[in-house]
Design a protein around this motif. Structure first.
Motif, short mmCIF file in Angstrom:
data_model
loop_
_atom_site.label_atom_id
_atom_site.label_comp_id
_atom_site.label_asym_id
_atom_site.label_seq_id
_atom_site.Cartn_x
_atom_site.Cartn_y
_atom_site.Cartn_z
N GLU A 10 -50.77 13.48 -57.82
CA GLU A 10 -51.75 12.48 -58.25
C GLU A 10 -51.63 12.20 -59.73
O GLU A 10 -51.66 11.04 -60.17
CB GLU A 10 -53.17 12.99 -57.92
CG GLU A 10 -54.28 12.02 -58.25
CD GLU A 10 -54.39 10.87 -57.26
OE1 GLU A 10 -55.22 9.97 -57.50
OE2 GLU A 10 -53.64 10.87 -56.27
N MET A 11 -51.50 13.24 -60.54
CA MET A 11 -51.38 13.03 -61.99
C MET A 11 -50.07 12.34 -62.34
O MET A 11 -50.03 11.53 -63.27
CB MET A 11 -51.53 14.38 -62.72
CG MET A 11 -52.95 14.91 -62.68
SD MET A 11 -53.28 16.27 -63.82
CE MET A 11 -52.40 17.60 -62.99
N ASN B 21 -62.47 15.49 -66.15
CA ASN B 21 -62.34 14.62 -64.98
C ASN B 21 -61.62 15.28 -63.81
O ASN B 21 -61.28 14.60 -62.84
CB ASN B 21 -61.59 13.34 -65.37
CG ASN B 21 -62.47 12.37 -66.12
OD1 ASN B 21 -63.69 12.41 -66.00
ND2 ASN B 21 -61.87 11.50 -66.92
N MET B 22 -61.41 16.59 -63.89
CA MET B 22 -60.68 17.25 -62.80
C MET B 22 -61.47 17.17 -61.50
O MET B 22 -60.89 16.96 -60.42
CB MET B 22 -60.39 18.71 -63.16
CG MET B 22 -59.56 19.44 -62.11
SD MET B 22 -57.97 18.63 -61.75
CE MET B 22 -57.05 19.03 -63.24
N LYS C 247 -52.47 15.02 -68.19
CA LYS C 247 -53.14 16.31 -67.98
C LYS C 247 -54.11 16.61 -69.11
O LYS C 247 -55.25 17.06 -68.87
CB LYS C 247 -52.10 17.43 -67.87
CG LYS C 247 -51.27 17.40 -66.60
CD LYS C 247 -50.29 18.57 -66.57
CE LYS C 247 -49.47 18.57 -65.28
NZ LYS C 247 -48.49 19.68 -65.26
N THR C 248 -53.69 16.33 -70.34
CA THR C 248 -54.55 16.59 -71.50
C THR C 248 -55.80 15.74 -71.46
O THR C 248 -56.92 16.23 -71.70
CB THR C 248 -53.78 16.30 -72.80
OG1 THR C 248 -52.63 17.16 -72.87
CG2 THR C 248 -54.65 16.53 -74.02
N ASN D 31 -49.42 4.05 -65.60
CA ASN D 31 -49.82 3.67 -66.95
C ASN D 31 -48.70 3.82 -67.98
O ASN D 31 -48.94 3.64 -69.17
CB ASN D 31 -51.03 4.51 -67.39
CG ASN D 31 -52.27 4.20 -66.57
OD1 ASN D 31 -52.96 3.23 -66.83
ND2 ASN D 31 -52.54 5.03 -65.58
N GLY D 32 -47.50 4.14 -67.51
CA GLY D 32 -46.38 4.29 -68.44
C GLY D 32 -46.60 5.41 -69.44
O GLY D 32 -46.23 5.30 -70.61
N ALA D 33 -47.24 6.49 -68.98
CA ALA D 33 -47.57 7.60 -69.87
C ALA D 33 -46.81 8.86 -69.46
O ALA D 33 -46.20 8.92 -68.39
CB ALA D 33 -49.08 7.88 -69.82
N ARG D 34 -46.83 9.84 -70.34
CA ARG D 34 -46.21 11.13 -70.02
C ARG D 34 -47.17 11.97 -69.19
O ARG D 34 -48.39 11.91 -69.38
CB ARG D 34 -45.84 11.88 -71.30
CG ARG D 34 -44.78 11.19 -72.15
CD ARG D 34 -44.33 12.10 -73.28
NE ARG D 34 -45.45 12.68 -73.99
CZ ARG D 34 -45.55 13.97 -74.33
NH1 ARG D 34 -44.58 14.80 -74.00
NH2 ARG D 34 -46.60 14.43 -74.99
N LEU D 35 -46.63 12.78 -68.28
CA LEU D 35 -47.44 13.61 -67.41
C LEU D 35 -48.32 14.56 -68.23
O LEU D 35 -49.50 14.74 -67.93
CB LEU D 35 -46.55 14.41 -66.46
CG LEU D 35 -47.27 15.39 -65.51
CD1 LEU D 35 -48.27 14.64 -64.63
CD2 LEU D 35 -46.26 16.15 -64.66
N GLU D 36 -47.76 15.15 -69.28
CA GLU D 36 -48.52 16.09 -70.10
C GLU D 36 -49.70 15.40 -70.77
O GLU D 36 -50.77 16.00 -70.94
CB GLU D 36 -47.61 16.75 -71.14
CG GLU D 36 -46.61 17.73 -70.56
CD GLU D 36 -47.29 18.80 -69.71
OE1 GLU D 36 -48.32 19.36 -70.17
OE2 GLU D 36 -46.82 19.07 -68.60
N ASP D 37 -49.51 14.14 -71.17
CA ASP D 37 -50.61 13.40 -71.81
C ASP D 37 -51.74 13.16 -70.80
O ASP D 37 -52.92 13.25 -71.15
CB ASP D 37 -50.12 12.06 -72.36
CG ASP D 37 -49.17 12.25 -73.53
OD1 ASP D 37 -49.25 13.31 -74.18
OD2 ASP D 37 -48.34 11.34 -73.78
#
Length: 432
Positions: A386-387, A410-411, A402-403, A394-400
């Motif tokens: 899901e993440m 929001n978990m 998660k942060t 959104n064209g973002a990094r997975l770690e971002d």
């Protein structure tokens, strides 16, 4: 701690008896909390004894802090002990009387009212059947799509002086409006190209230009709508003096290979039509599938029995308006500007969201109950997938991602969405 729960529908009254020992612990926590927040000469933060704190800030202040600590702890313990899920803020019945009787060495009796999350009584949600609409794209649909492309390449051409205005023509006009004989802001323009029949001006304005020609002058009588976005003009009668500078027609380019190669990635009309039809068919099939799935889920909700608390609908409306605000800000527009442009106030905007908000809440509650009935679970593989999907979208990094989810707490929402999606698949995968 003794807890009794009396329910009337979704509303519950928690009758709680807090033992004197827990009251004493509340006083101790209250003293520690106050001591850590205040500065008292001669003592390090958090080290002042209770008698010194009471001397500086009063016994009543310590009692108020202790009462809040005890009530909050008792409420949270009761929720955990009775496995209750609230959807509203709690309120203490006869709070003043409870506070007056509150003190060390005594049990505390509380009555706390709260609205609880409903548990729907599920109806049939497996083996459902709804009709699926056929997704068919005709040659006429493709031609209409290409006509829209031609419209974007259209040119405005002058007409003969004796050409009368018809719907679809552009009337180039000078206008000056008055209300009660006085001009108003925004009521004047010169050389304005108005497409007659477009509905872009006040209702009734454009129809009164039909039949006129270049050089004509006329008075246009209109009434501003009651919901007009400028409140000072809403519902007012106005007169516009209008002069027709000229009449223009829209001239569409010919649909040929030259036009297609100039305005699209295709080289020929035939190639464009073939690809248009393919992509339109795929879009129509996806839309039909989405409508089909939504109809199945709506039927599962309809088959269930539930009473939706008003507070849940109001909360969902607030969430939807917050999303509207964020979307507007992404387009450099404020919510206030949007309200002025649409002629709405916040109350009307909230009311406009109400039907969708209630539908969404009902859907979530039923899917949550299906997940419970089917004993569906979420594992870390589901969470990671899901993440990753959110990151890709959104064209973002997975770690971002998660942060951000951890930072915004929001978990829980993420897990709920995964469970609801799994519950929806139970309905969809078992449909006839």
């Amino acid at each position: 701690m003794n807890v009794t729960v009396n329910r009337e529908g979704n509303d519950a009254t928690l009758k709680i008896t807090v033992p004197a020992a827990d009251v004493a612990k509340g006083y101790k926590s209250a003293v520690q909390r106050i001591a850590s927040q205040v500065k008292i000469p001669g003592f390090r933060p958090g080290k002042a004894p209770r008698n010194v704190i009471e001397m500086h800030y009063g016994k009543e202040a310590v009692k108020e802090e202790a009462f809040n600590v005890v009530v909050n702890r008792a409420y949270q313990t009761a929720l955990t002990q009775e496995k209750l899920m609230p959807v509203s803020d709690p309120s203490v019945n006869e709070e003043k009387a409870a506070f007056d009787s509150f003190g060390e060495g005594k049990d505390l009796d509380l009555e706390i009212k709260v609205t609880l999350k409903p548990e729907p009584e599920l109806g049939e949600y497996k083996g459902l059947h709804v009709d699926k609409k056929e997704a068919a794209v005709s040659d006429e649909d493709v031609d209409k799509a290409l006509d829209e492309l031609r419209n974007r390449g259209a040119k405005m051409v002058d007409t003969a002086d004796d050409t009368v205005i018809e719907k679809g023509d552009f009337a180039v006009i000078d206008f000056a409006g008055t209300v009660d004989g006085e001009p108003f802001s925004g009521g004047e323009g010169k050389g304005y190209p108005l497409e007659v029949g477009s509905g872009s001006f006040i209702p009734g304005f454009e129809d009164q230009l039909i039949g006129l020609k270049k050089g004509d002058d006329t008075n246009v009588d209109v009434t501003f709508p009651e919901e007009y976005f400028v409140k000072e003009l809403a519902g007012k009668e106005a007169v516009f003096k209008v002069h027709i500078q000229g009449v223009k027609h829209r001239e569409l380019p010919e649909l040929n290979d030259g036009f297609i190669s100039q305005y699209t990635k295709y080289k020929t009309v035939a190639e464009a039509k073939e690809d248009y039809k393919k992509r339109m068919q795929e879009a129509a099939e996806a839309d039909a599938q989405t409508r089909y799935e939504n109809d199945l889920l709506d039927l599962a909700v309809k088959n269930a029995k539930l009473d939706v608390p008003a507070v849940m609908v109001e909360d969902r409306i607030s969430q939807m308006i917050e999303q509207i605000r964020l979307n507007l800000e992404a387009r450099k527009m404020s919510l206030q500007q949007y309200l002025q442009y649409t002629g709405m106030d916040m109350a009307k905007l909230r009311e406009a969201q109400r039907a969708d908000a209630e539908r969404n809440v009902r859907m979530d509650l039923v899917l949550d109950q299906i997940a419970k009935a089917e004993d569906l679970q979420v594992d870390m593989k589901d969470v990671d997938a899901e993440m990753q999907a959110i990151a890709d979208q959104n064209g973002a990094r997975l770690e971002d991602v998660k942060t951000i989810i951890r930072k915004n707490n929001n978990m829980g929402l993420l897990l709920a969405n995964i469970l609801r999606r799994k519950a929806a698949h139970v309905v969809l995968d078992n449909a006839k």
